[in-house]
Every structure is written in structure tokens, then in C-alpha cells.
Scaffold this active site. Structure first.
Site, short mmCIF file in Angstrom:
data_model
loop_
_atom_site.label_atom_id
_atom_site.label_comp_id
_atom_site.label_asym_id
_atom_site.label_seq_id
_atom_site.Cartn_x
_atom_site.Cartn_y
_atom_site.Cartn_z
N ASP A 158 6.20 -11.00 6.92
CA ASP A 158 5.61 -11.23 5.60
C ASP A 158 6.11 -12.56 5.02
O ASP A 158 5.35 -13.30 4.39
CB ASP A 158 5.99 -10.09 4.63
N HIS B 273 8.16 -3.33 3.45
CA HIS B 273 7.13 -3.88 4.34
C HIS B 273 5.96 -2.91 4.30
O HIS B 273 5.98 -1.85 4.92
CB HIS B 273 7.64 -4.01 5.77
N ASP C 265 6.79 2.56 28.82
CA ASP C 265 5.66 3.17 28.13
C ASP C 265 5.29 4.45 28.88
O ASP C 265 5.47 4.54 30.10
CB ASP C 265 4.45 2.21 28.11
N ARG D 75 0.44 1.95 5.79
CA ARG D 75 1.51 2.14 6.76
C ARG D 75 2.23 3.47 6.54
O ARG D 75 2.67 4.12 7.48
CB ARG D 75 2.49 0.96 6.69
N ARG E 87 4.31 -15.36 6.68
CA ARG E 87 2.97 -15.47 6.12
C ARG E 87 2.99 -16.16 4.76
O ARG E 87 2.17 -17.02 4.46
CB ARG E 87 2.35 -14.08 5.98
#
Length: 279
Positions: free
Chosen positions: A146, A173, A33, A86, A149
């Protein structure tokens, strides 16, 4: 021995790291990072529990520490804001991909890259084009979460064990997918619901990525819905990535299963391809 690198150690990257370590998916985990304090703190925290999980966790001091990775997970990017789609993240995250992908491939040219950063389908296609890796070696996490879910919602509705519910969400997505039914609408909107309540999503995608890492490293040949190139498939002419049932193994996406769809379902998939291509 297996080495996994996670690039981006925000809430999603940290959740992926926790799930991978807790489930012992690899022998070495490298975290990268731009925020050096954050990545060092995250690595130290996980490494202090080495006696319990046995995974060597290291904070990368430079791209060279990612060398020889079997799998690279890219979660780096701007966080989706409440009410933001998104696809609206596209411009902000595209510049980030351009700054990291060449360095990753230079040091791990045989790795499989899993793109989690949103918009996942667009970013996966971009990473694939920039990496010059063989087809299948770059994939997006896509609609795998998804689909989980969806299985959870069906299980709750029917009062059965989610493990014994089987179903896949395919296509884009994102939150611009058309609603097919109330349950499908719940799947599409669930991320926004979580973001509205706690500011971000992380746990679900963390376990999703951990599962993908496991299936790839074990060369499992499992069928999962991940984002891959669909040009020439299902009547799609656009050069885009979408989630379709894929057989995945040690080389990434090995092949796409040509599942049967109704004319209406095929049109919706093609509409998603057109929408993604214009993003």
C-alpha cells in the site's frame, strides 16, 4: 547459503517466486502446494532458467523438503473475489492456516514467517499464535505494498521519480480503512480495481515480498510498514496485528518505532484495531 520456502503457488505465490528468483534473493527456493502438478510445473519452469538466475528451485514432495528454511512465505488461501472484502476471507483461510503452520514450524523452527494470505493482519496474528515462535518472527506483508502504491500515486501527481517520494501507509491492510483524501482512497481501492480488470493481483505483492526477503536475509535494520503485534502500543488494548513502522532484520521485526500521530490519526488506528479484533 539461504533457503526460502513459499507455501501456496497460485498467482500470488508464483509472482513471489518469480520476483525472488529474478532478483536473486536467496540460493535455494522451495515451492509447496497441495496441487502437486502445479507446483512441479512452476518449479521446473523457473529451474530451466537457472543458468540466468543461479537460484536452485525445488518443488517440495512433503513438508520435510521445507526443513531448514530461513524464511517462509505463506500465500496459501482462497483468492479474493471481485467485490469481496479481505475480512470476508477470514473463515475460509483460517482453516488452511491450521493445516499448514504446525508442519512448517516443526521443520523450520528458526525461520521468519511472512504472511501474505488475506486478511493479512488477521492471518498473521493467527499464524503467530499457532506457531509459538518468539515475538517478531511472524509478520504480515501488511501495508508495505500500500505504501508503494501511495508513493507511485504521489509521484505521478507531482511528476517526480517514485524512488524519491517517501511515505508510509499504516494501520489495517484492507479496504475498510477510512478515506483521508482522494489519493488515499486510490490506494485503498487499487486492489479492487485490479481485481475487477484481471481477476487478481499478483505482481505488486510479488515484488513486495521479494524486497522483504532481501531486507531480512541481509539483516538490514530497515524501517518498513509491516503487520505485527500492536497490543500496548499507540493506546491499543486489543491483541491484534496492524501495520506500523518496524525495524526489520534477520530475526524479523526487531522493534516498532513509536511515531508521532495526531489525536485523529491515533483514533483511526485504534478503530482499525477494534475492527480487526472483531473479525
Amino acid at each position: 547459503m539461504s533457503k526460502v520456502t513459499i507455501v501456496g503457488v497460485g498467482s500470488v505465490g508464483a509472482a513471489c517466486a518469480m520476483a525472488i528468483v529474478a532478483q536473486r534473493r536467496c540460493s535455494e527456493l522451495v515451492l509447496y502446494d497441495v496441487n502437486t502438478d502445479l507446483v512441479e510445473g512452476e518449479a521446473m519452469d523457473l529451474q530451466h532458467a537457472y543458468a540466468f538466475h543461479g537460484v536452485a528451485v525445488k518443488a517440495a514432495n512433503g513438508w520435510q523438503d521445507t526443513s531448514g528454511s530461513d524464511i517462509i512465505v505463506i500465500t496459501a488461501g482462497a483468492r479474493q473475489k471481485p467485490g469481496e472484502s479481505r475480512l470476508e476471507l477470514n473463515g475460509r483461510n483460517a482453516a488452511i492456516m491450521k493445516s499448514i503452520v504446525p508442519n512448517l514450524v516443526m521443520h523450520s523452527h528458526t525461520a521468519v514467517i511472512i504472511v501474505v494470505s488475506n486478511p493479512c493482519d488477521v492471518m498473521a496474528k493467527m499464524v503467530h499464535d499457532m506457531s509459538f515462535l518468539p515475538p517478531g518472527r511472524v509478520l504480515g506483508s501488511g501495508t508495505y505494498l500500500d505504501s508503494s502504491r501511495f508513493r507511485s500515486f504521489v509521484a505521478k501527481r507531482l511528476n517526480v521519480d517514485p524512488v524519491h517520494v517517501h511515505g508510509l501507509i499504516v494501520g489495517e491492510h484492507g479496504d475498510s480503512t477510512e478515506e483521508l483524501c482522494d489519493m488515499h482512497s486510490c490506494v485503498v481501492s487499487s486492489a479492487q480495481d485490479i481485481i475487477a480488470k484481471r481477476g487478481y493481483t499478483s505482481s505488486g505483492i510479488g515484488f513486495t515480498v521479494s524486497r522483504l526477503v532481501d531486507k531480512i536475509l541481509r539483516d538490514s535494520h530497515s524501517v518498513v510498514p509491516v503487520s505485527t503485534s500492536v497490543k500496548g502500543l499507540f493506546g491499543i488494548t486489543e491483541d491484534v496485528f496492524l501495520s506500523v513502522p518496524c525495524v526489520i532484520g534477520r530475526s524479523g521485526v526487531e522493534r516498532v518505532l513509536q511515531i508521532q500521530m495526531s489525536p485523529e490519526e491515533l483514533q483511526k488506528l485504534r478503530d482499525s484495531a477494534t475492527r480487526i479484533a472483531s473479525a
